[in-house]
Write a protein that holds these residues in place. Sequence first.
Motif, PDB file in Angstrom:
ATOM      1  N   MET A 118     -31.081  28.559 -25.484  1.00 32.36           N
ATOM      2  CA  MET A 118     -31.823  28.483 -24.238  1.00 32.36           C
ATOM      3  C   MET A 118     -31.001  27.938 -23.063  1.00 32.36           C
ATOM      4  O   MET A 118     -31.023  28.519 -21.967  1.00 32.36           O
ATOM      5  CB  MET A 118     -33.090  27.657 -24.421  1.00 32.36           C
ATOM      6  CG  MET A 118     -34.284  28.459 -24.915  1.00 32.36           C
ATOM      7  SD  MET A 118     -34.794  29.723 -23.738  1.00 32.36           S
ATOM      8  CE  MET A 118     -35.430  28.704 -22.405  1.00 32.36           C
ATOM      9  N   PRO A 119     -30.264  26.832 -23.206  1.00 35.95           N
ATOM     10  CA  PRO A 119     -29.481  26.359 -22.051  1.00 35.95           C
ATOM     11  C   PRO A 119     -28.494  27.408 -21.549  1.00 35.95           C
ATOM     12  O   PRO A 119     -28.387  27.647 -20.344  1.00 35.95           O
ATOM     13  CB  PRO A 119     -28.770  25.117 -22.595  1.00 35.95           C
ATOM     14  CG  PRO A 119     -29.613  24.655 -23.731  1.00 35.95           C
ATOM     15  CD  PRO A 119     -30.153  25.896 -24.351  1.00 35.95           C
TER      16      PRO A 119
ATOM     17  N   GLY B  54     -36.442  22.849 -25.435  1.00 37.83           N
ATOM     18  CA  GLY B  54     -36.521  23.787 -26.540  1.00 37.83           C
ATOM     19  C   GLY B  54     -36.947  23.132 -27.839  1.00 37.83           C
ATOM     20  O   GLY B  54     -37.713  23.703 -28.617  1.00 37.83           O
ATOM     21  N   LEU B  55     -36.463  21.926 -28.085  1.00 36.39           N
ATOM     22  CA  LEU B  55     -36.837  21.210 -29.305  1.00 36.39           C
ATOM     23  C   LEU B  55     -38.330  20.860 -29.296  1.00 36.39           C
ATOM     24  O   LEU B  55     -39.013  20.979 -30.322  1.00 36.39           O
ATOM     25  CB  LEU B  55     -35.997  19.940 -29.436  1.00 36.39           C
ATOM     26  CG  LEU B  55     -34.515  20.153 -29.753  1.00 36.39           C
ATOM     27  CD1 LEU B  55     -33.752  18.842 -29.660  1.00 36.39           C
ATOM     28  CD2 LEU B  55     -34.342  20.779 -31.136  1.00 36.39           C
ATOM     29  N   ILE B  56     -38.838  20.447 -28.147  1.00 37.96           N
ATOM     30  CA  ILE B  56     -40.265  20.127 -28.041  1.00 37.96           C
ATOM     31  C   ILE B  56     -41.114  21.367 -28.302  1.00 37.96           C
ATOM     32  O   ILE B  56     -42.078  21.343 -29.083  1.00 37.96           O
ATOM     33  CB  ILE B  56     -40.572  19.551 -26.649  1.00 37.96           C
ATOM     34  CG1 ILE B  56     -39.852  18.211 -26.459  1.00 37.96           C
ATOM     35  CG2 ILE B  56     -42.076  19.367 -26.457  1.00 37.96           C
ATOM     36  CD1 ILE B  56     -39.963  17.657 -25.052  1.00 37.96           C
ATOM     37  N   THR B  57     -40.748  22.479 -27.672  1.00 39.57           N
ATOM     38  CA  THR B  57     -41.513  23.722 -27.841  1.00 39.57           C
ATOM     39  C   THR B  57     -41.401  24.250 -29.262  1.00 39.57           C
ATOM     40  O   THR B  57     -42.365  24.794 -29.806  1.00 39.57           O
ATOM     41  CB  THR B  57     -41.011  24.780 -26.842  1.00 39.57           C
ATOM     42  OG1 THR B  57     -40.977  24.223 -25.526  1.00 39.57           O
ATOM     43  CG2 THR B  57     -41.916  25.994 -26.838  1.00 39.57           C
TER      44      THR B  57
ATOM     45  N   TRP C 252     -24.598  19.154 -19.992  1.00 38.47           N
ATOM     46  CA  TRP C 252     -25.700  20.033 -19.622  1.00 38.47           C
ATOM     47  C   TRP C 252     -26.265  20.769 -20.823  1.00 38.47           C
ATOM     48  O   TRP C 252     -27.450  21.117 -20.852  1.00 38.47           O
ATOM     49  CB  TRP C 252     -25.227  21.030 -18.557  1.00 38.47           C
ATOM     50  CG  TRP C 252     -25.008  20.364 -17.242  1.00 38.47           C
ATOM     51  CD1 TRP C 252     -23.827  19.960 -16.703  1.00 38.47           C
ATOM     52  CD2 TRP C 252     -26.022  19.976 -16.312  1.00 38.47           C
ATOM     53  NE1 TRP C 252     -24.029  19.354 -15.490  1.00 38.47           N
ATOM     54  CE2 TRP C 252     -25.362  19.350 -15.223  1.00 38.47           C
ATOM     55  CE3 TRP C 252     -27.414  20.106 -16.288  1.00 38.47           C
ATOM     56  CZ2 TRP C 252     -26.065  18.856 -14.127  1.00 38.47           C
ATOM     57  CZ3 TRP C 252     -28.109  19.616 -15.191  1.00 38.47           C
ATOM     58  CH2 TRP C 252     -27.435  18.992 -14.127  1.00 38.47           C
ATOM     59  N   LEU C 253     -25.438  21.006 -21.850  1.00 36.82           N
ATOM     60  CA  LEU C 253     -25.940  21.606 -23.082  1.00 36.82           C
ATOM     61  C   LEU C 253     -26.945  20.682 -23.751  1.00 36.82           C
ATOM     62  O   LEU C 253     -28.057  21.104 -24.115  1.00 36.82           O
ATOM     63  CB  LEU C 253     -24.776  21.903 -24.032  1.00 36.82           C
ATOM     64  CG  LEU C 253     -25.160  22.404 -25.427  1.00 36.82           C
ATOM     65  CD1 LEU C 253     -25.938  23.713 -25.339  1.00 36.82           C
ATOM     66  CD2 LEU C 253     -23.909  22.586 -26.295  1.00 36.82           C
ATOM     67  N   GLY C 254     -26.582  19.416 -23.914  1.00 39.38           N
ATOM     68  CA  GLY C 254     -27.511  18.464 -24.513  1.00 39.38           C
ATOM     69  C   GLY C 254     -28.755  18.261 -23.674  1.00 39.38           C
ATOM     70  O   GLY C 254     -29.874  18.147 -24.188  1.00 39.38           O
ATOM     71  N   PHE C 255     -28.566  18.246 -22.362  1.00 36.40           N
ATOM     72  CA  PHE C 255     -29.686  18.091 -21.429  1.00 36.40           C
ATOM     73  C   PHE C 255     -30.668  19.256 -21.567  1.00 36.40           C
ATOM     74  O   PHE C 255     -31.887  19.068 -21.546  1.00 36.40           O
ATOM     75  CB  PHE C 255     -29.117  18.029 -20.011  1.00 36.40           C
ATOM     76  CG  PHE C 255     -30.132  17.697 -18.956  1.00 36.40           C
ATOM     77  CD1 PHE C 255     -30.670  16.431 -18.854  1.00 36.40           C
ATOM     78  CD2 PHE C 255     -30.543  18.670 -18.051  1.00 36.40           C
ATOM     79  CE1 PHE C 255     -31.595  16.114 -17.865  1.00 36.40           C
ATOM     80  CE2 PHE C 255     -31.464  18.366 -17.049  1.00 36.40           C
ATOM     81  CZ  PHE C 255     -31.996  17.094 -16.968  1.00 36.40           C
TER      82      PHE C 255
ATOM     83  N   TYR D 271     -34.304  22.703 -16.575  1.00 36.36           N
ATOM     84  CA  TYR D 271     -33.643  23.979 -16.329  1.00 36.36           C
ATOM     85  C   TYR D 271     -33.404  24.224 -14.836  1.00 36.36           C
ATOM     86  O   TYR D 271     -32.477  24.949 -14.471  1.00 36.36           O
ATOM     87  CB  TYR D 271     -34.458  25.113 -16.940  1.00 36.36           C
ATOM     88  CG  TYR D 271     -34.523  25.046 -18.442  1.00 36.36           C
ATOM     89  CD1 TYR D 271     -33.381  24.768 -19.194  1.00 36.36           C
ATOM     90  CD2 TYR D 271     -35.713  25.232 -19.127  1.00 36.36           C
ATOM     91  CE1 TYR D 271     -33.422  24.682 -20.575  1.00 36.36           C
ATOM     92  CE2 TYR D 271     -35.775  25.159 -20.507  1.00 36.36           C
ATOM     93  CZ  TYR D 271     -34.625  24.885 -21.223  1.00 36.36           C
ATOM     94  OH  TYR D 271     -34.674  24.809 -22.591  1.00 36.36           O
ATOM     95  N   GLU D 272     -34.256  23.638 -14.007  1.00 44.56           N
ATOM     96  CA  GLU D 272     -34.028  23.744 -12.563  1.00 44.56           C
ATOM     97  C   GLU D 272     -32.702  23.078 -12.204  1.00 44.56           C
ATOM     98  O   GLU D 272     -31.897  23.632 -11.441  1.00 44.56           O
ATOM     99  CB  GLU D 272     -35.182  23.072 -11.809  1.00 44.56           C
ATOM    100  CG  GLU D 272     -35.176  23.314 -10.318  1.00 44.56           C
ATOM    101  CD  GLU D 272     -35.590  24.714  -9.939  1.00 44.56           C
ATOM    102  OE1 GLU D 272     -35.133  25.188  -8.898  1.00 44.56           O
ATOM    103  OE2 GLU D 272     -36.366  25.330 -10.701  1.00 44.56           O
ATOM    104  N   SER D 273     -32.468  21.908 -12.753  1.00 43.27           N
ATOM    105  CA  SER D 273     -31.207  21.200 -12.494  1.00 43.27           C
ATOM    106  C   SER D 273     -30.018  21.953 -13.070  1.00 43.27           C
ATOM    107  O   SER D 273     -28.955  22.040 -12.446  1.00 43.27           O
ATOM    108  CB  SER D 273     -31.272  19.786 -13.085  1.00 43.27           C
ATOM    109  OG  SER D 273     -32.311  19.028 -12.498  1.00 43.27           O
ATOM    110  N   LEU D 274     -30.201  22.516 -14.276  1.00 45.46           N
ATOM    111  CA  LEU D 274     -29.121  23.270 -14.912  1.00 45.46           C
ATOM    112  C   LEU D 274     -28.766  24.506 -14.088  1.00 45.46           C
ATOM    113  O   LEU D 274     -27.587  24.781 -13.821  1.00 45.46           O
ATOM    114  CB  LEU D 274     -29.548  23.676 -16.324  1.00 45.46           C
ATOM    115  CG  LEU D 274     -28.628  24.633 -17.081  1.00 45.46           C
ATOM    116  CD1 LEU D 274     -27.235  24.043 -17.232  1.00 45.46           C
ATOM    117  CD2 LEU D 274     -29.222  24.975 -18.446  1.00 45.46           C
TER     118      LEU D 274
END
Length: 299
Positions: free
Chosen positions: A230-231, A32-35, A24-27, A104-107
């Motif tokens: 962020m995660p 965040g990387l895109i933003t 879930w951390l990698g997910f 983030y909804e899934s997380l």
Amino acid sequence: MRDLGTGFGYLAKGQRWVAGHGRWLGFGLIPGLITLVLYAAALTGLALGADDLIAWATPFADDWSSPWLGLFRGFLTVLLFALGLFLAVITFTAVTLLVGQPFYESLSEQVDKSESPDGTAPESGLPLLRELWISARDSLRILARALLWAVLLFFLGFIPVLGQTVVPAIGFCVTGFFLAQELTSVALQRRRVEVREQLALLRANRMMTWGFGVPLALSFLIPFVAVFLMPGAVAGATLMVRDLRGENEVPPGEPRPQLDPNAQPYGPHPQPYGGQAPHPQAYGGQAPQPYGGPNPYQQ
């Protein structure tokens, strides 16, 4: 007691949660990387063009003698970049949450399931497109509020002494509050809590909200840190929402009680009509059947 330490505790607990769930951390790192790439390009463009923008906006100072012209425009350039950085910190979470809504909804849902005694999580019941629309609409509302604060703090920054001491501290408190709002909105939207109710809930627990959001705002000033936090921030915000909504059965840090495999069928499990079901002997061996079906106590 919900104080600054409680809020910071949830931030730390969220980081520990994702550290213990590496997948879930990698997910959660992807949005965040895109933003980050988008914001890095925007801030780089602002830094390169700030001098020309200030010179264009202050033509009345063209005839000023040195060093006043350089000092004046240099000060405005620094303020402009500081304002841009402030807005970047404020909006980074909102944009990242918008980009990574499904992630983030899934997380957040997974965190709820891991903390819930029955392994379930609240669901909004809305289609994905509807959820994205609500998220974007609420983010714009919060952004408008944040912009008002940013403009106010920008002009207050010109006040001698206070502008260099008190105003930055207020700015971090404002930033931390809005960061906490954006992060908790992921879990609160699944619970069908409107943005006005979200703000009211956080204001009623302002110290806890600052304890969660202000350290996060400070850490976001360090390049790349925001992406990796962020995660865990989403996970911690979900845990905090459970506390604010009274859904946590045990305080953070204490072990969750284990179910007794030898417990009676009418133990502490929730009953369809509330309360504890009486022992079957109270009915002379005939237990009431709310849903029909055979009586397990009938000989």
